[in-house]
Enzyme design. Structure first.
Site, PDB file in Angstrom:
ATOM      1  N   ASP A 199      26.345  35.846 -21.293  1.00 54.42           N
ATOM      2  CA  ASP A 199      27.801  35.759 -21.299  1.00 54.42           C
ATOM      3  C   ASP A 199      28.350  36.421 -22.560  1.00 54.42           C
ATOM      4  O   ASP A 199      28.130  35.936 -23.673  1.00 54.42           O
ATOM      5  CB  ASP A 199      28.255  34.298 -21.236  1.00 54.42           C
TER       6      ASP A 199
ATOM      7  N   LYS B 148      40.869  53.267 -25.335  1.00 57.17           N
ATOM      8  CA  LYS B 148      39.822  52.487 -25.980  1.00 57.17           C
ATOM      9  C   LYS B 148      40.463  51.252 -26.610  1.00 57.17           C
ATOM     10  O   LYS B 148      41.402  51.362 -27.395  1.00 57.17           O
ATOM     11  CB  LYS B 148      39.124  53.316 -27.054  1.00 57.17           C
TER      12      LYS B 148
ATOM     13  N   ARG C 122      21.651  39.841 -15.319  1.00 55.07           N
ATOM     14  CA  ARG C 122      23.018  40.360 -15.381  1.00 55.07           C
ATOM     15  C   ARG C 122      23.736  39.981 -16.674  1.00 55.07           C
ATOM     16  O   ARG C 122      23.340  39.037 -17.371  1.00 55.07           O
ATOM     17  CB  ARG C 122      23.820  39.856 -14.181  1.00 55.07           C
TER      18      ARG C 122
ATOM     19  N   SER D 165      25.149  30.501  -8.365  1.00 51.58           N
ATOM     20  CA  SER D 165      24.998  31.320  -7.164  1.00 51.58           C
ATOM     21  C   SER D 165      23.551  31.733  -6.967  1.00 51.58           C
ATOM     22  O   SER D 165      22.731  31.653  -7.887  1.00 51.58           O
ATOM     23  CB  SER D 165      25.874  32.568  -7.288  1.00 51.58           C
TER      24      SER D 165
ATOM     25  N   LYS E 135      28.784  19.155  -6.257  1.00 48.46           N
ATOM     26  CA  LYS E 135      30.056  19.312  -6.958  1.00 48.46           C
ATOM     27  C   LYS E 135      30.742  20.637  -6.577  1.00 48.46           C
ATOM     28  O   LYS E 135      30.730  21.598  -7.343  1.00 48.46           O
ATOM     29  CB  LYS E 135      29.853  19.265  -8.475  1.00 48.46           C
TER      30      LYS E 135
ATOM     31  N   SER F 272      34.063  23.037  -5.931  1.00 45.45           N
ATOM     32  CA  SER F 272      35.479  23.101  -6.280  1.00 45.45           C
ATOM     33  C   SER F 272      36.291  22.940  -4.997  1.00 45.45           C
ATOM     34  O   SER F 272      35.743  23.001  -3.880  1.00 45.45           O
ATOM     35  CB  SER F 272      35.808  24.442  -6.932  1.00 45.45           C
TER      36      SER F 272
ATOM     37  N   GLY G 120      43.272  17.968 -10.904  1.00 50.35           N
ATOM     38  CA  GLY G 120      42.413  16.816 -11.131  1.00 50.35           C
ATOM     39  C   GLY G 120      41.096  16.930 -10.376  1.00 50.35           C
ATOM     40  O   GLY G 120      40.539  18.013 -10.217  1.00 50.35           O
TER      41      GLY G 120
ATOM     42  N   VAL H 151      36.025  29.162 -18.770  1.00 47.06           N
ATOM     43  CA  VAL H 151      34.594  29.410 -18.621  1.00 47.06           C
ATOM     44  C   VAL H 151      33.807  28.118 -18.843  1.00 47.06           C
ATOM     45  O   VAL H 151      33.988  27.440 -19.858  1.00 47.06           O
ATOM     46  CB  VAL H 151      34.120  30.487 -19.610  1.00 47.06           C
TER      47      VAL H 151
ATOM     48  N   ASP I  72      30.695  23.468 -15.108  1.00 45.39           N
ATOM     49  CA  ASP I  72      29.357  23.133 -15.605  1.00 45.39           C
ATOM     50  C   ASP I  72      29.417  21.977 -16.594  1.00 45.39           C
ATOM     51  O   ASP I  72      28.550  21.097 -16.594  1.00 45.39           O
ATOM     52  CB  ASP I  72      28.722  24.352 -16.279  1.00 45.39           C
TER      53      ASP I  72
END
Length: 309
Positions: free
Chosen positions: A14, A27, A90, A138, A184, A186, A228, A251, A255
């Site tokens: 990450d 840039k 990745r 995933s 869990k 979403s 909630g 982010v 988790d």
């Protein structure tokens, strides 16, 4: 305290940084660059360990970026079990635009995993020693949708509680196999699973209870962002409204929620108390910038607020 292991089939490095303004072609100079090991199970382990628990990470890792991920996990002092693959791990990028206060998140699909690598992963995990196995994230290209269902079927006879946080076909296939301790999704993931909008809290609760009643999972915690969360279980449903906070980054919120909830379950708390602590964990995560995750002091403070202490 019971022990956990986590599985991350599609981990990431990450990368996060800030720019003054996002402009095409130009840039853009980045500020406050951060690198962290990521992916659902790894993030769960990071928060679980922050809370004083013991977690062992299992994850796929390949290529030069896989070596870098191994190093980042060592910097975070996580107990790790690398499952070698040929493909490159990745890199996910999170960019915060200072001018607008908005986040931009770029997440690639991940490396192709071969059938032999999938089989190696299942065989290794069949010998894992833990009380809870948290499979989160995933599935990368090449891994069949029924992978998590296969994994759970191998672990359940050994008395290991399997917790799942995934989406799409992988979630549907897993729930069809049934027997999970906790899932869990979403709200959006649950809507895709049932194939219809869930416009109200009651709609979300009914869809979650349908999973419980069908034997898909003993507990279903549905996170709903700023609306909630809902918990469904043997005793019915419970809704908790979100705590209003100034969000710095989304982010790792899901988790952190899962890690906090599993930590309380592993400590012997009942489902309602664990759910409330999960809410505190998810809320605490949005207080941290970039790829950072929930911090224990924030979680405890927010939990006291949720519990009315």
């Amino acid at each position: 305290m019971k022990t956990i292991a986590t599985l991350t089939m599609n981990p990431t490095i990450d990368l996060s940084y800030e720019v003054d303004e996002v402009r095409h072609t130009h840039k853009m100079r980045g500020h406050a660059e951060r690198h962290a090991p990521g992916g659902g199970g790894i993030n769960v382990a990071r928060v679980f360990v922050r809370l004083g628990g013991h977690a062992r990470c299992f994850y796929l890792s390949g290529g030069a970026t896989g070596v870098a991920l191994d190093g980042l996990l060592d910097l975070h002092q996580l107990v790790r079990n690398r499952i070698a693959i040929t493909g490159e791990t990745r890199i996910a990028t999170n960019v915060f635009e200072r001018a607008s206060g908005k986040e931009y998140r770029f997440v690639p699909p991940g490396p192709v995993v071969t059938e032999a690598e999938c089989a190696q992963c299942l065989d290794l995990l069949e010998t894992v020693q833990c009380d809870y196995l948290v499979a989160s994230g995933s599935l990368p290209p090449g891994v069949p949708a029924g992978f998590y269902a296969q994994l759970a079927s191998r672990l359940r006879p050994r008395g290991i509680e399997v917790v799942l946080d995934t989406s799409g076909p992988a979630l549907g296939a897993a729930l069809a196999g049934g027997g999970f301790a906790l899932v869990k999704p979403s709200q959006g993931e649950l809507e895709k699973l049932v194939g219809r909008p869930l416009a109200t809290v009651a709609d979300v609760g009914a869809a979650a209870m349908a999973i419980v009643d069908a034997g898909g999972a003993r507990l279903v915690a549905v996170t709903m962002g700023h609306e909630g969360a809902v918990l469904a279980g043997p005793d019915g449903t419970l809704y908790l409204p979100a705590i209003p906070v100034e969000a710095k980054s989304a982010v790792g919120a899901g988790d952190s929620f899962l890690a906090a909830m599993v930590h309380r379950l592993a400590s012997g708390s009942n489902a309602e108390e664990a759910f409330r602590f999960g809410m505190a964990g998810g809320t605490a995560a949005v207080l941290t910038p970039g790829t950072d995750l929930a911090r224990p002091a924030d979680m405890e403070r927010l939990y006291r607020q949720i519990a009315g202490d």
